[in-house]
Design a protein around this motif. Structure first.
Motif, PDB file in Angstrom:
ATOM      1  N   TYR A 191      -7.059   1.758  -8.349  1.00 23.59           N
ATOM      2  CA  TYR A 191      -5.661   2.085  -8.102  1.00 23.59           C
ATOM      3  C   TYR A 191      -5.249   3.296  -8.945  1.00 23.59           C
ATOM      4  CZ  TYR A 191      -1.928  -0.397  -5.607  1.00 23.59           C
ATOM      5  OH  TYR A 191      -1.013  -0.815  -4.688  1.00 23.59           O
ATOM      6  N   VAL A 205       2.416   1.471   3.759  1.00 17.80           N
ATOM      7  CA  VAL A 205       1.492   0.676   2.941  1.00 17.80           C
ATOM      8  C   VAL A 205       0.914  -0.441   3.810  1.00 17.80           C
ATOM      9  CG1 VAL A 205       1.229  -0.736   0.867  1.00 17.80           C
ATOM     10  CG2 VAL A 205       2.818   1.196   0.864  1.00 17.80           C
ATOM     11  N   PHE A 222       6.620   3.070  -5.089  1.00 17.82           N
ATOM     12  CA  PHE A 222       5.300   2.504  -4.814  1.00 17.82           C
ATOM     13  C   PHE A 222       4.414   2.687  -6.043  1.00 17.82           C
ATOM     14  CE2 PHE A 222       0.881   3.522  -3.533  1.00 17.82           C
ATOM     15  CZ  PHE A 222       0.506   2.268  -3.067  1.00 17.82           C
ATOM     16  N   SER A 235      -7.886  -1.318  -5.498  1.00 18.53           N
ATOM     17  CA  SER A 235      -6.676  -1.439  -4.695  1.00 18.53           C
ATOM     18  C   SER A 235      -6.909  -2.359  -3.506  1.00 18.53           C
ATOM     19  CB  SER A 235      -6.249  -0.059  -4.182  1.00 18.53           C
ATOM     20  OG  SER A 235      -5.182  -0.168  -3.274  1.00 18.53           O
ATOM     21  N   HIS A 237      -4.593  -2.286  -1.171  1.00 22.37           N
ATOM     22  CA  HIS A 237      -3.696  -1.650  -0.211  1.00 22.37           C
ATOM     23  C   HIS A 237      -4.177  -0.247   0.140  1.00 22.37           C
ATOM     24  CE1 HIS A 237      -1.052  -4.779  -1.839  1.00 22.37           C
ATOM     25  NE2 HIS A 237      -0.334  -4.646  -0.741  1.00 22.37           N
ATOM     26  N   GLU A 238      -3.827   0.169   1.317  1.00 25.83           N
ATOM     27  CA  GLU A 238      -3.956   1.557   1.744  1.00 25.83           C
ATOM     28  C   GLU A 238      -2.551   2.118   1.821  1.00 25.83           C
ATOM     29  OE1 GLU A 238      -7.166   4.149   3.661  1.00 25.83           O
ATOM     30  OE2 GLU A 238      -7.232   2.228   2.670  1.00 25.83           O
ATOM     31  N   ALA A 239      -2.308   3.260   1.197  1.00 25.98           N
ATOM     32  CA  ALA A 239      -0.986   3.886   1.240  1.00 25.98           C
ATOM     33  C   ALA A 239      -1.138   5.302   1.780  1.00 25.98           C
ATOM     34  CB  ALA A 239      -0.351   3.915  -0.149  1.00 25.98           C
ATOM     35  N   TYR A 271       7.851  -6.443  -2.014  1.00 25.33           N
ATOM     36  CA  TYR A 271       8.362  -5.808  -0.812  1.00 25.33           C
ATOM     37  C   TYR A 271       9.246  -6.793  -0.058  1.00 25.33           C
ATOM     38  CZ  TYR A 271       4.861  -2.154  -1.565  1.00 25.33           C
ATOM     39  OH  TYR A 271       4.125  -1.143  -2.095  1.00 25.33           O
TER      40      TYR A 271
END
Length: 316
Positions: A191, A205, A222, A235, A237-239, A271
């Motif tokens: 990250y 996201v 974010f 991570s 997540h994909e942002a 979120y």
């Protein structure tokens, strides 16, 4: 009263009112370094406006048409951010200001503000603000950064944060422009240790395990969880920048250099719960593909949206 006497009374009242406004402006941290000439000029451009307890002063989503300085009373800023991140409500007192972001960025309000008590404000309209802003732009921008920090959950819940620390952190925040399609975080990779505060544009996201899509827009943030996590934590997540994005960025190293002990920070925010679609997707004709979010042994993950509702989601 004779005409001359009446004129003198009105003129005296106007001088007294102007003097009161100047006293208020001098106490505002934002304007403390201004010369007497600039304070006088600013005082001539504002109008005193009063709001009753419980009255909504500005509403999120409306066009920004005014800048406010609180002369007396308390104002709650709430429902912050247009997208899916959740910020902490912030209470402003006498000497604080609000409403500048919508004017500086020429965008709709990203939060609502309500009078917690009877409130008296000094108000400057958009055209006057744009004419008078001049050398105040940098000062107002710095003030906006401090306020953004105070609504971020890890700072809002921190132990004994001082105004000096907020100011130093605000000075560390850099404004950057990020091109459409740029990935800010990649699933399975470390990250990035930084927080993004979205000023303009949109970040999407995508959660690998949850499959949920979150939209981050002006006023959202974010990456705060990365400040609290381990250095090599991958991570989940994909942002991705859905379009060109303007953002303030604050690095973990800068945060640590200012507050020293990261254990002082509060817990990260969350979120907003995504709205569940009631539209049934029966085939590819019901969706519109945008881009590939990720790829692995499971195949490609596409960012798509429902043709019927416009709701975005991830499709494996």
């Amino acid at each position: 009263l004779g005409q001359d006497v009446f004129r003198n009374v009105v003129a005296r009242q106007k001088r007294n009112e102007d003097a009161d406004i100047i006293k208020v402006i001098r106490k505002v941290e934002l304007f403390q370094d201004l010369s007497e000439m600039h304070i006088q000029k600013f005082a001539e451009c504002v109008t005193r406006v009063r709001f009753d307890e419980g009255e909504v002063i500005v509403r999120k989503g409306e066009a920004g048409e005014a800048f406010y300085i609180i002369e007396s009373g308390s104002v709650k800023v709430y429902d912050i951010g247009i997208g899916d991140s959740v910020s902490t409500d912030h209470v402003l007192e006498a000497g604080d200001s609000f409403g500048e972001n919508a004017l500086l960025m020429d965008e709709p309000r990203t939060a609502s503000a309500m009078a917690l008590t009877d409130v008296t404000t000094l108000v400057m309209d958009r055209s006057t603000f744009e004419t008078c802003i001049g050398e105040l732009r940098d000062l107002i921008d710095l003030s906006s950064r401090r306020k953004a920090l105070k609504t971020l959950p890890i700072f809002a819940g921190a132990e004994d944060m001082t105004e000096a620390e907020y100011s130093r952190l605000a000075e560390c925040m850099k404004e950057i422009c990020i091109k459409e399609g740029t990935k800010l975080a990649n699933i399975g990779k470390p990250y990035p240790k930084k927080v993004w505060f979205v000023r303009k544009g949109q970040i999407i996201v995508y959660g690998n395990k949850s499959g949920k899509i979150y939209n981050l827009l002006s006023g959202d943030y974010f990456g705060e969880k990365s400040i609290l996590g381990d250095a090599d934590h991958p991570s989940s997540h994909e942002a991705v920048c859905e379009d060109n994005v303007t953002a303030w960025v604050l690095n973990k190293e800068d945060i640590e250099s200012v507050i020293v002990d990261l254990d002082r920070l509060g817990t990260a925010g969350s979120y907003r719960k995504s709205k569940q679609t009631t539209n049934i997707i029966t085939g590819l004709v019901d969706i519109k593909k945008h881009r590939v979010l990720g790829q692995g042994g499971f195949g490609k993950v596409w960012l798509v949206e429902s043709v019927a509702t416009g709701e975005p989601f991830a499709l494996k």
